[in-house]
Design a protein around this motif. Structure first.
Motif, PDB file in Angstrom:
ATOM      1  N   SER A 156      29.317  17.444  -0.478  1.00  0.00           N
ATOM      2  CA  SER A 156      27.888  17.170  -0.315  1.00  0.00           C
ATOM      3  C   SER A 156      27.644  16.321   0.928  1.00  0.00           C
ATOM      4  O   SER A 156      26.732  16.598   1.718  1.00  0.00           O
ATOM      5  CB  SER A 156      27.342  16.456  -1.557  1.00  0.00           C
TER       6      SER A 156
ATOM      7  N   THR B  63      31.917  24.373  -4.675  1.00  0.00           N
ATOM      8  CA  THR B  63      31.795  23.595  -5.907  1.00  0.00           C
ATOM      9  C   THR B  63      32.064  24.462  -7.126  1.00  0.00           C
ATOM     10  O   THR B  63      32.749  24.050  -8.074  1.00  0.00           O
ATOM     11  CB  THR B  63      30.403  22.953  -6.003  1.00  0.00           C
TER      12      THR B  63
ATOM     13  N   GLN C 108      23.824  16.946  -7.539  1.00  0.00           N
ATOM     14  CA  GLN C 108      24.834  16.210  -6.790  1.00  0.00           C
ATOM     15  C   GLN C 108      25.276  16.970  -5.541  1.00  0.00           C
ATOM     16  O   GLN C 108      25.373  16.406  -4.451  1.00  0.00           O
ATOM     17  CB  GLN C 108      26.044  15.927  -7.681  1.00  0.00           C
ATOM     18  N   THR C 109      25.546  18.270  -5.694  1.00  0.00           N
ATOM     19  CA  THR C 109      26.039  19.074  -4.573  1.00  0.00           C
ATOM     20  C   THR C 109      24.999  19.181  -3.466  1.00  0.00           C
ATOM     21  O   THR C 109      25.321  19.094  -2.277  1.00  0.00           O
ATOM     22  CB  THR C 109      26.432  20.485  -5.054  1.00  0.00           C
ATOM     23  N   PHE C 110      23.736  19.382  -3.852  1.00  0.00           N
ATOM     24  CA  PHE C 110      22.695  19.587  -2.859  1.00  0.00           C
ATOM     25  C   PHE C 110      21.846  18.332  -2.637  1.00  0.00           C
ATOM     26  O   PHE C 110      20.826  18.386  -1.949  1.00  0.00           O
ATOM     27  CB  PHE C 110      21.791  20.757  -3.284  1.00  0.00           C
TER      28      PHE C 110
END
Length: 517
Positions: free
Chosen positions: A78, A100, A308-310
């Motif tokens: 991220s 992910t 969380q990832t984006f």
């Protein structure tokens, strides 16, 4: 419900062992269980306080550091995305999201074999070896040049990291009483925020310096930093982590004292190595609470991973630069979450029977704020307001961590714990692998669909939480009525329940067990 002859009473109220005497091994097991229960009276409160302090000073810092690195390593893509990862590695379409998803597919596939291995081996040393290996993988990611290389390493990283969460919950449950458990778990559970805040500051300056020299490859410096730190922590974990029976820094007397202190949890201590029990495994898969564990974790994992990832890319849509998204975006959010976790941890230490209320209370802001975030247009004048909505919407992760903390206090039997933890982390992996796919590259930069789906999942989880608490309350009341009908006092019930747990009974086999709510 299956019971033991330990539940039968003699005329004096003591456990009867007539049936157990037919089997010498059972007699020995029962005698050992009674010894651990009675040993609790042999030590003074001052001795217990010294033991708890010693444990706190060794176990908690190690769990905090290692869990912080688990989360930082897992979520590093991220941050790397804001420093040129996608451009440098020529990622396009859903390839970034797949990094992910592949991590969690591997996490899912390896979960049961890894947890089975943990029960068969030395817990702390196995964690140390796995950390060393995935630290090398994180370091190697910094040398990747295309999607295939990144995908392969992220998949291997998922295999190596999958068993650490279950291991840390078992370690925490083996050292602390039910009352102490949540606060201690929250101390290391806040690592993604407290450690994350510290690592984000370090990453900010490392990436800033790297950006000055080679902006397109600044993301690689993040892998070098996190990989090196993980390798260092792995060496310390190898020598310091484990259950009370395994660690080198406790004397034999301290290990006995630790078992006597935690026996009141009625989930079984780690006084001896527990073999695999197929009956407990089957019970775990049929237990109604396992289904609540699975579905609540699944619907919590989906928004957790997606946001969380984006997250850093969403922050950039508010007008933050790549560097500002760390220093002015992620850092305040980490500090806010860290404070919130600690407040809730102290509340559970001060008040009993509030865990579900805390989980439900943490989900409500996430549902409201994420829905508002999705549908309010971003303008220059309201971007600060949208940032605060985004920050307040991060509270849903607290519910996910509290779900996991129910295992040490509400699941008895070593094999049953292993199977339930496997189910939980498989659900976690499934939800986290789906989450990034909901955030489509075509929806950038606001990701309205992804954020609104995340809010909806938190709403579903809230409803499941209410049903779950009702199930525990009904089960506890049913057992209370049975004890009253048998004329068993509360004190006697607690003693018999503790002995049963030490003999290897599960929470469903032990009629004197009560679920924490």
């Amino acid at each position: 419900m299956q019971t033991s002859s330990v539940d039968e009473k003699t005329s004096t109220g003591a456990p009867a062992f007539d049936e157990l005497e037919k089997d010498n091994s059972n007699v020995t097991e029962a005698a050992a269980a009674v010894d651990i229960v009675e040993a609790a009276q042999e030590y003074t409160p001052a001795q217990y306080r010294r033991l708890v302090l010693k444990t706190d000073l060794i176990i908690l810092p190690m769990l905090w550091l290692c869990w912080g690195l688990v989360q930082a390593d897992k979520g590093s893509t991220s941050q790397q995305a804001t420093f040129g990862l996608q451009t440098s590695a020529h990622l396009h379409g859903q390839q970034f999201a797949m990094l992910t998803t592949l991590f969690f597919i591997a996490y899912f596939v390896a979960e049961f074999p890894a947890n089975w291995l943990m029960q068969k081996t030395h817990l702390g040393r196995t964690v140390g070896v796995l950390m060393l290996l995935w630290g090398c993988i994180v370091l190697a990611i910094g040398f990747c040049h295309n999607y295939a290389q990144l995908a392969a390493l992220r998949f291997i990283q998922g295999i190596l990291e999958c068993s650490v969460g279950p291991a840390f919950l078992i370690i925490t449950g083996s050292f602390y009483t039910t009352k102490e458990l949540i606060l201690r778990a929250f101390v290391w559970g806040t690592a993604p925020f407290s450690f994350g805040a510290a690592s984000n500051i370090a990453i900010y300056f490392i990436a800033k310096k790297a950006q000055e020299n080679d902006a397109a490859n600044a993301w690689r410096s993040i892998s070098y930093f996190l990989g090196g730190l993980t390798i260092f922590a792995a060496i310390a974990a190898f020598f310091l982590l484990g259950t009370p029976r395994e660690v080198m820094w406790m004397s034999a007397e301290e290990k006995r004292m630790s078992a006597a202190r935690t026996a009141s949890n009625q989930t079984g201590t780690d006084s001896k190595k527990q073999p695999w029990d197929n009956k407990q495994a089957i019970e775990a898969l049929c237990d109604p609470q396992t289904f609540f564990f699975f579905f609540c974790t699944l619907v919590n994992g989906l928004p957790n991973s997606g946001v969380q990832t984006f997250g850093n890319l969403v922050l950039k849509s508010f007008g933050f630069s790549s560097l500002d998204s760390i220093l002015k975006g992620t850092l305040p959010i980490n500090i806010y979450q860290w404070g919130l976790y600690l407040i809730m941890g102290f509340l559970t230490l001060r008040y009993t029977r509030i865990r579900f209320y805390l989980m439900i209370g943490s989900l409500i802001p996430s549902v409201i704020c994420l829905f508002l975030l999705a549908f309010i247009p971003t303008t220059h004048s309201n971007r600060l307001g949208k940032f605060f909505l985004y920050m307040l919407g991060q509270t849903g992760g607290i519910a996910g961590f509290l779900i996991q903390c129910f295992v040490p206090s509400n699941v008895a039997g070593r094999t049953k714990k292993t199977v339930v933890l496997t189910v939980i982390f498989c659900a976690y992996a499934a939800g986290n692998s789906i989450g990034p796919q909901v955030f489509r590259s075509t929806d950038a930069p606001r990701y309205i669909k992804g954020i609104s789906v995340s809010a909806s999942m938190y709403a579903v989880e809230l409803a499941l939480m209410v049903l779950w608490r009702v199930y525990y309350a009904v089960e506890n009341r049913r057992r209370d009525r049975a004890a009253e009908a048998a004329g068993i006092t509360k004190e006697e019930r607690e003693r018999l329940g503790t002995i049963n747990a030490e003999m290897g009974m599960t929470d469903r086999q032990n009629p004197h067990f009560r679920y924490s709510v």
